[in-house]
Motif scaffolding. Structure first.
Motif, PDB file in Angstrom:
ATOM      1  N   ASP A   1     -32.959 -18.921 -33.267  1.00  0.00           N
ATOM      2  CA  ASP A   1     -32.978 -18.357 -34.617  1.00  0.00           C
ATOM      3  C   ASP A   1     -33.750 -19.259 -35.583  1.00  0.00           C
ATOM      4  O   ASP A   1     -34.497 -18.766 -36.435  1.00  0.00           O
ATOM      5  CB  ASP A   1     -31.555 -18.133 -35.124  1.00  0.00           C
ATOM      6  N   CYS A   2     -33.596 -20.559 -35.452  1.00  0.00           N
ATOM      7  CA  CYS A   2     -34.328 -21.503 -36.299  1.00  0.00           C
ATOM      8  C   CYS A   2     -35.824 -21.429 -36.015  1.00  0.00           C
ATOM      9  O   CYS A   2     -36.638 -21.423 -36.936  1.00  0.00           O
ATOM     10  CB  CYS A   2     -33.799 -22.923 -36.087  1.00  0.00           C
ATOM     11  N   THR A   3     -36.188 -21.346 -34.740  1.00  0.00           N
ATOM     12  CA  THR A   3     -37.599 -21.248 -34.357  1.00  0.00           C
ATOM     13  C   THR A   3     -38.238 -20.018 -35.005  1.00  0.00           C
ATOM     14  O   THR A   3     -39.328 -20.096 -35.570  1.00  0.00           O
ATOM     15  CB  THR A   3     -37.738 -21.170 -32.821  1.00  0.00           C
TER      16      THR A   3
ATOM     17  N   TYR B   1     -30.908 -14.123 -39.916  1.00  0.00           N
ATOM     18  CA  TYR B   1     -30.633 -13.120 -38.900  1.00  0.00           C
ATOM     19  C   TYR B   1     -30.309 -13.823 -37.586  1.00  0.00           C
ATOM     20  O   TYR B   1     -30.967 -14.791 -37.211  1.00  0.00           O
ATOM     21  CB  TYR B   1     -31.838 -12.189 -38.714  1.00  0.00           C
ATOM     22  N   LYS B   2     -29.304 -13.338 -36.902  1.00  0.00           N
ATOM     23  CA  LYS B   2     -28.891 -13.870 -35.600  1.00  0.00           C
ATOM     24  C   LYS B   2     -29.378 -12.903 -34.529  1.00  0.00           C
ATOM     25  O   LYS B   2     -28.895 -11.786 -34.428  1.00  0.00           O
ATOM     26  CB  LYS B   2     -27.363 -14.005 -35.517  1.00  0.00           C
ATOM     27  N   PHE B   3     -30.341 -13.349 -33.725  1.00  0.00           N
ATOM     28  CA  PHE B   3     -30.916 -12.485 -32.702  1.00  0.00           C
ATOM     29  C   PHE B   3     -30.049 -12.388 -31.444  1.00  0.00           C
ATOM     30  O   PHE B   3     -30.137 -11.410 -30.709  1.00  0.00           O
ATOM     31  CB  PHE B   3     -32.326 -12.967 -32.328  1.00  0.00           C
ATOM     32  N   ASN B   4     -29.256 -13.411 -31.168  1.00  0.00           N
ATOM     33  CA  ASN B   4     -28.368 -13.420 -29.994  1.00  0.00           C
ATOM     34  C   ASN B   4     -29.111 -13.074 -28.702  1.00  0.00           C
ATOM     35  O   ASN B   4     -28.675 -12.223 -27.929  1.00  0.00           O
ATOM     36  CB  ASN B   4     -27.176 -12.481 -30.208  1.00  0.00           C
ATOM     37  N   LEU B   5     -30.211 -13.756 -28.466  1.00  0.00           N
ATOM     38  CA  LEU B   5     -31.032 -13.488 -27.288  1.00  0.00           C
ATOM     39  C   LEU B   5     -30.528 -14.188 -26.029  1.00  0.00           C
ATOM     40  O   LEU B   5     -30.865 -13.780 -24.924  1.00  0.00           O
ATOM     41  CB  LEU B   5     -32.483 -13.900 -27.563  1.00  0.00           C
TER      42      LEU B   5
END
Length: 137
Positions: free
Chosen positions: A93-95, A77-81
């Protein structure tokens, strides 16, 4: 402890004479687990090739790829924060995908994460991480 290391910090922890080298050693000796994704490895390789010689770049990447203390993660999933520098999102995203305790970075683009309650990502600078883990010196 599972950690994600931004590229700007990777470059600082590699040199044996660096005051931050203890973080690299913590991954080599298994005191901490380095979490990476394919995107992160690609960035590591690109920057290492630009900033170091071929031998150093190859040694660092080989160490990461062959270490039992590295966890390879596929963020689904890509949160794009981070809007200020979307390229930094791969580390966030890795974290999250790895369930890592901290993302270590000196990049101020991550400051936005302090104001985001969910998903929670704890970001420390390299100096803050060492201060928190005073046994690393």
């Amino acid at each position: 402890m599972k950690l994600v290391l931004d590229t700007n910090c990777l470059i600082q922890v590699i040199p044996p004479r660096s005051r931050y080298h203890c973080i690299w050693q913590s991954f080599v000796h298994g005191d901490n687990t380095l979490c990476v994704s394919n995107e992160i490895l690609e960035e590591y390789a690109e920057i290492l090739q630009k900033l170091t010689d071929a031998e150093t770049s190859e040694l660092v990447l080989s160490t990461i790829l062959n270490s039992p203390f590295v966890r390879f993660v596929i963020p689904y999933y890509k949160f794009n924060l981070i809007e200020a520098d979307p390229d930094d999102n791969k580390f966030v995203d890795c974290t999250l995908a790895a369930g890592a305790r901290f993302l270590i970075s000196n990049d101020h683009h991550y400051d936005i994460l302090k104001r985001i309650e969910y998903p929670k990502v704890d970001v420390l600078t390299i100096s803050e991480f060492i201060a928190l883990n005073s046994n690393m010196r």
